[in-house]
Design a protein around this motif. Structure first.
Motif, short mmCIF file in Angstrom:
data_model
loop_
_atom_site.label_atom_id
_atom_site.label_comp_id
_atom_site.label_asym_id
_atom_site.label_seq_id
_atom_site.Cartn_x
_atom_site.Cartn_y
_atom_site.Cartn_z
N THR A 108 0.84 -1.19 0.00
CA THR A 108 0.00 0.00 0.00
C THR A 108 0.88 1.24 0.00
OG1 THR A 108 -1.80 -1.10 1.19
CG2 THR A 108 -1.77 1.30 1.24
N ILE A 109 0.60 2.13 -0.95
CA ILE A 109 1.32 3.41 -1.04
C ILE A 109 0.29 4.52 -0.86
CG2 ILE A 109 2.76 4.91 -2.45
CD1 ILE A 109 3.70 2.40 -3.94
N VAL A 110 0.51 5.37 0.13
CA VAL A 110 -0.43 6.45 0.43
C VAL A 110 0.09 7.74 -0.20
CG1 VAL A 110 -1.60 7.76 2.22
CG2 VAL A 110 -1.12 5.33 2.58
N HIS A 111 -0.76 8.36 -1.01
CA HIS A 111 -0.44 9.62 -1.68
C HIS A 111 -1.26 10.74 -1.06
CE1 HIS A 111 1.58 7.32 -4.93
NE2 HIS A 111 0.59 6.47 -4.76
N SER A 112 -0.85 11.96 -1.29
CA SER A 112 -1.49 13.10 -0.63
C SER A 112 -2.92 13.32 -1.08
CB SER A 112 -0.66 14.37 -0.85
OG SER A 112 -0.51 14.63 -2.24
N ASP A 113 -3.21 13.10 -2.37
CA ASP A 113 -4.53 13.39 -2.90
C ASP A 113 -4.72 12.67 -4.23
OD1 ASP A 113 -3.12 14.92 -4.83
OD2 ASP A 113 -3.32 16.74 -3.64
N PRO A 114 -5.92 12.75 -4.85
CA PRO A 114 -6.13 12.06 -6.12
C PRO A 114 -5.17 12.48 -7.23
CG PRO A 114 -8.23 12.66 -5.15
CD PRO A 114 -7.17 13.31 -4.31
N ASP A 115 -4.76 13.75 -7.25
CA ASP A 115 -3.81 14.19 -8.27
C ASP A 115 -2.47 13.47 -8.12
OD1 ASP A 115 -5.52 15.95 -9.55
OD2 ASP A 115 -4.95 17.64 -8.27
N ALA A 116 -2.07 13.24 -6.89
CA ALA A 116 -0.80 12.54 -6.65
C ALA A 116 -0.90 11.07 -7.04
CB ALA A 116 -0.40 12.68 -5.19
N VAL A 117 -2.06 10.46 -6.82
CA VAL A 117 -2.27 9.08 -7.27
C VAL A 117 -2.15 9.01 -8.79
CG1 VAL A 117 -3.95 7.20 -7.44
CG2 VAL A 117 -3.71 8.45 -5.29
N ALA A 118 -2.81 9.94 -9.47
CA ALA A 118 -2.76 9.96 -10.94
C ALA A 118 -1.34 10.18 -11.44
CB ALA A 118 -3.69 11.04 -11.47
N ALA A 119 -0.61 11.08 -10.81
CA ALA A 119 0.76 11.36 -11.24
C ALA A 119 1.67 10.15 -11.06
CB ALA A 119 1.31 12.56 -10.47
N ALA A 120 1.49 9.43 -9.96
CA ALA A 120 2.30 8.24 -9.72
C ALA A 120 2.06 7.20 -10.81
CB ALA A 120 1.99 7.66 -8.35
N MET A 121 0.78 6.98 -11.16
CA MET A 121 0.47 5.99 -12.18
C MET A 121 0.91 6.45 -13.56
SD MET A 121 -0.48 3.38 -10.70
CE MET A 121 -0.54 2.62 -12.30
N ALA A 122 0.80 7.74 -13.85
CA ALA A 122 1.25 8.25 -15.14
C ALA A 122 2.75 8.00 -15.31
CB ALA A 122 0.93 9.73 -15.26
N GLY A 123 3.50 8.20 -14.24
CA GLY A 123 4.93 7.93 -14.30
C GLY A 123 5.23 6.46 -14.53
N ILE A 124 4.45 5.58 -13.91
CA ILE A 124 4.64 4.14 -14.10
C ILE A 124 4.36 3.76 -15.55
CG2 ILE A 124 3.66 1.89 -13.52
CD1 ILE A 124 3.34 2.95 -10.63
N ILE A 125 3.27 4.27 -16.11
CA ILE A 125 2.92 3.92 -17.48
C ILE A 125 3.94 4.49 -18.47
CG2 ILE A 125 1.20 4.35 -19.29
CD1 ILE A 125 -0.93 4.10 -17.05
N ALA A 126 4.38 5.70 -18.26
CA ALA A 126 5.41 6.27 -19.13
C ALA A 126 6.68 5.42 -19.08
CB ALA A 126 5.71 7.71 -18.74
N GLY A 127 7.06 5.00 -17.88
CA GLY A 127 8.24 4.16 -17.74
C GLY A 127 8.09 2.82 -18.43
N LEU A 128 6.92 2.20 -18.30
CA LEU A 128 6.67 0.94 -18.99
C LEU A 128 6.84 1.08 -20.49
CD1 LEU A 128 3.50 -0.66 -17.30
CD2 LEU A 128 5.74 -1.71 -17.56
N SER A 129 6.31 2.16 -21.03
CA SER A 129 6.34 2.35 -22.48
C SER A 129 7.76 2.51 -23.01
CB SER A 129 5.50 3.56 -22.88
OG SER A 129 6.17 4.78 -22.60
N GLN A 130 8.67 2.91 -22.15
CA GLN A 130 10.05 3.14 -22.56
C GLN A 130 10.97 1.96 -22.25
OE1 GLN A 130 10.93 6.75 -20.44
NE2 GLN A 130 9.33 7.91 -21.49
N ASP A 131 10.40 0.88 -21.71
CA ASP A 131 11.20 -0.29 -21.36
C ASP A 131 11.69 -0.98 -22.63
OD1 ASP A 131 12.24 -2.71 -20.51
OD2 ASP A 131 10.66 -3.10 -19.04
N ALA A 132 12.99 -0.91 -22.84
CA ALA A 132 13.57 -1.45 -24.08
C ALA A 132 13.43 -2.97 -24.17
CB ALA A 132 15.04 -1.05 -24.17
N GLY A 133 13.16 -3.62 -23.06
CA GLY A 133 13.08 -5.08 -23.06
C GLY A 133 11.73 -5.62 -23.48
N ARG A 134 10.77 -4.74 -23.80
CA ARG A 134 9.43 -5.21 -24.17
C ARG A 134 9.01 -4.58 -25.49
NH1 ARG A 134 6.52 -4.40 -18.22
NH2 ARG A 134 8.21 -5.29 -17.01
#
Length: 240
Positions: A4-30
């Motif tokens: 469980t990761i607690v973020h300050s507010d809904p915007d912070a939750v969205a930002a965390a997931m956006a960063g994860i998705i951007a990182g996935l898309s740049q994974d050279a191994g996939r």
């Protein structure tokens, strides 16, 4: 074990997931990244952020393949359609190839027919009749938490909870509004993932989170995976 990761507010939750998705898309191994999307207000905030100037150009859209974790069996332009919400928030604003967007064929008939066709579509994409060890179907599954403890369209007492034969199941009777037929990924399809991310925000979700932590038998608490399961929640949902 879920984290469980607690973020300050809904915007912070969205930002965390956006960063994860951007990182996935740049994974050279996939070569391709399969993501199962969720409906709801918190994912909508995420999709709008991904379509914004802050993230649009940092995501390699041509590598992403998008699926729906559940959908209402209504036309794609209907106000209750998750497809419409995702399209308006995200798809109309980014350069993702149309063939990478795997829509639920809600126009095909009743929910049993729609579920069967979408199950076939997912199996074609995967290239096998069942999940193989070490080869997950999804790289990321986004899930929410309903007020009754449901996730995707896996409602308490629904026959879909026990479906082990399919990756997509019909849900003729929804447990919450809108009361329209639906289709949903089954527990088996959700489990075949490298990462599952629950996005949960708001004080109204606090009691259900407490029930799940206490081990109450609710669909969202029954989600399992060989991959990582993370609950991204805000302080209002956490009660802190």
């Amino acid at each position: 074990m879920a984290e469980t990761i607690v973020h300050s507010d809904p915007d912070a939750v969205a930002a965390a997931m956006a960063g994860i998705i951007a990182g996935l898309s740049q994974d050279a191994g996939r070569e391709r990244i399969a993501i199962a999307l969720s409906g709801g207000s918190t994912p909508q905030r995420l999709y709008r952020l991904l379509a914004s100037d802050a993230y649009r150009d940092s995501v390699r859209w041509q590598r992403l393949h998008l699926f729906w974790g559940d959908e209402r069996v209504v036309p794609h332009d209907h106000p209750d359609s998750n497809t419409r919400m995702v399209s308006e928030a995200l798809l109309q604003h980014v350069a993702i190839p149309p063939e990478n967007v795997h829509l639920v064929p809600t126009q095909a008939g009743d929910c049993e027919r729609v579920a069967s066709l979408y199950d076939e579509e997912i199996r074609r994409f995967y290239g096998g009749s069942g999940p193989e060890p070490g080869r997950p179907l999804f790289d990321l599954v986004l899930l929410g938490l309903g007020g009754d403890g449901h996730t995707a369209s896996l409602f308490p007492a629904s026959p879909a909870l026990a479906d082990r034969a399919h990756w997509v199941a019909p849900v003729p009777e929804a447990g919450m509004k809108p009361f329209v037929p639906r289709v949903t990924l089954t527990f088996g399809a959700i489990a075949s993932s490298r990462e599952i991310a629950f996005l949960v925000t708001g004080e109204d979700k606090r009691d259900r989170l407490g029930d799940i932590r206490a081990g109450r038998d609710l669909p969202a608490g029954q989600v399992r995976s060989d991959g990582r399961i993370t609950w991204h929640i805000d302080t209002a949902a956490a009660g802190s």
